[in-house]
Scaffold this motif. Structure first.
Motif, PDB file in Angstrom:
ATOM      1  N   ARG A  66    -121.664  64.119  31.266  1.00  0.00           N
ATOM      2  CA  ARG A  66    -122.602  63.915  32.465  1.00  0.00           C
ATOM      3  C   ARG A  66    -121.964  62.769  33.404  1.00  0.00           C
ATOM      4  O   ARG A  66    -122.762  61.622  33.622  1.00  0.00           O
ATOM      5  CB  ARG A  66    -123.809  63.501  31.997  1.00  0.00           C
ATOM      6  CG  ARG A  66    -124.541  64.717  31.255  1.00  0.00           C
ATOM      7  CD  ARG A  66    -125.945  64.495  30.914  1.00  0.00           C
ATOM      8  NE  ARG A  66    -126.622  65.667  30.433  1.00  0.00           N
ATOM      9  CZ  ARG A  66    -127.369  65.941  29.419  1.00  0.00           C
ATOM     10  NH1 ARG A  66    -128.105  64.432  29.114  1.00  0.00           N
ATOM     11  NH2 ARG A  66    -127.706  66.870  28.705  1.00  0.00           N
ATOM     12  N   TRP A  67    -120.773  62.506  33.480  1.00  0.00           N
ATOM     13  CA  TRP A  67    -120.157  61.672  34.487  1.00  0.00           C
ATOM     14  C   TRP A  67    -120.687  61.623  36.042  1.00  0.00           C
ATOM     15  O   TRP A  67    -121.326  62.876  36.379  1.00  0.00           O
ATOM     16  CB  TRP A  67    -118.739  62.105  34.646  1.00  0.00           C
ATOM     17  CG  TRP A  67    -117.931  61.757  33.509  1.00  0.00           C
ATOM     18  CD1 TRP A  67    -118.126  61.192  32.343  1.00  0.00           C
ATOM     19  CD2 TRP A  67    -116.398  62.224  33.291  1.00  0.00           C
ATOM     20  NE1 TRP A  67    -117.138  61.140  31.356  1.00  0.00           N
ATOM     21  CE2 TRP A  67    -115.879  61.461  32.037  1.00  0.00           C
ATOM     22  CE3 TRP A  67    -115.635  62.761  34.070  1.00  0.00           C
ATOM     23  CZ2 TRP A  67    -114.821  61.978  31.584  1.00  0.00           C
ATOM     24  CZ3 TRP A  67    -114.301  63.040  33.590  1.00  0.00           C
ATOM     25  CH2 TRP A  67    -113.989  62.620  32.321  1.00  0.00           C
ATOM     26  N   ASN A  68    -120.846  60.657  36.385  1.00  0.00           N
ATOM     27  CA  ASN A  68    -121.445  60.662  37.704  1.00  0.00           C
ATOM     28  C   ASN A  68    -120.372  61.135  38.729  1.00  0.00           C
ATOM     29  O   ASN A  68    -119.181  61.184  38.441  1.00  0.00           O
ATOM     30  CB  ASN A  68    -121.708  59.190  38.159  1.00  0.00           C
ATOM     31  CG  ASN A  68    -120.977  58.137  38.182  1.00  0.00           C
ATOM     32  OD1 ASN A  68    -119.704  58.603  38.657  1.00  0.00           O
ATOM     33  ND2 ASN A  68    -121.138  56.927  38.009  1.00  0.00           N
ATOM     34  N   LYS A  69    -120.646  61.277  40.336  1.00  0.00           N
ATOM     35  CA  LYS A  69    -119.793  61.662  41.055  1.00  0.00           C
ATOM     36  C   LYS A  69    -118.399  60.936  41.326  1.00  0.00           C
ATOM     37  O   LYS A  69    -117.379  61.527  41.344  1.00  0.00           O
ATOM     38  CB  LYS A  69    -120.282  62.014  42.454  1.00  0.00           C
ATOM     39  CG  LYS A  69    -120.805  60.997  43.271  1.00  0.00           C
ATOM     40  CD  LYS A  69    -121.502  61.209  44.420  1.00  0.00           C
ATOM     41  CE  LYS A  69    -122.083  59.933  45.247  1.00  0.00           C
ATOM     42  NZ  LYS A  69    -122.621  60.317  46.393  1.00  0.00           N
ATOM     43  N   LYS A  97    -116.833  56.385  28.896  1.00  0.00           N
ATOM     44  CA  LYS A  97    -116.940  57.622  29.425  1.00  0.00           C
ATOM     45  C   LYS A  97    -116.431  59.033  28.739  1.00  0.00           C
ATOM     46  O   LYS A  97    -117.008  60.269  28.845  1.00  0.00           O
ATOM     47  CB  LYS A  97    -116.174  57.844  30.704  1.00  0.00           C
ATOM     48  CG  LYS A  97    -116.590  56.827  31.487  1.00  0.00           C
ATOM     49  CD  LYS A  97    -118.083  56.953  32.182  1.00  0.00           C
ATOM     50  CE  LYS A  97    -118.023  55.812  33.283  1.00  0.00           C
ATOM     51  NZ  LYS A  97    -119.412  56.059  33.634  1.00  0.00           N
TER      52      LYS A  97
END
Length: 119
Positions: A66-69, A97
């Motif tokens: 679920r890394w951000n953009k 991460k």
């Protein structure tokens, strides 16, 4: 090592960096010497395949962890400059991460990457 998204990401990031080195050495011999272009003919397709594998594994890891953009953008961007995949991989480990604790750690076997052993 390949049982988790983090393990796959780390392995492919390393392979991408190694293939970059091979391609750069091949390009040196092709353009700076008269030794021919065998290195480019070998490492060009290898690097291309590993590059595509890195992009796929990065997108899978981004979804699983679920890394951000922006994290996803930098992971993908780091595939372009030589050896930057190693820098991103180290940063991702250091910042958690690639830490399987959380949504991706449903399997206790996979919780060994980035997690210290209990004392």
């Amino acid at each position: 090592m390949f049982a988790t998204a983090a393990g796959r990401f780390r392995a492919v990031a390393f392979a991408e960096a190694v293939s970059w080195i091979g391609l750069l050495v091949g390009m040196f011999f092709k353009y700076a010497t008269d030794l021919g272009e065998a290195g480019v003919k070998i490492f060009g397709p290898v690097h291309g395949a590993v590059f595509v594998a890195y992009l796929v594994v990065t997108l899978l890891a981004a979804r699983e962890y679920r890394w951000n953009k922006w994290t996803t953008f930098w992971a993908l961007f780091c595939s372009i400059p030589p050896l930057f995949t190693l820098l991103f991989e180290r940063w991702a480990l250091r910042t958690g991460k690639l830490d399987p604790i959380g949504p991706a750690a449903s399997d206790p076997e996979s919780a060994q990457i980035g997690v210290p052993e209990p004392a």
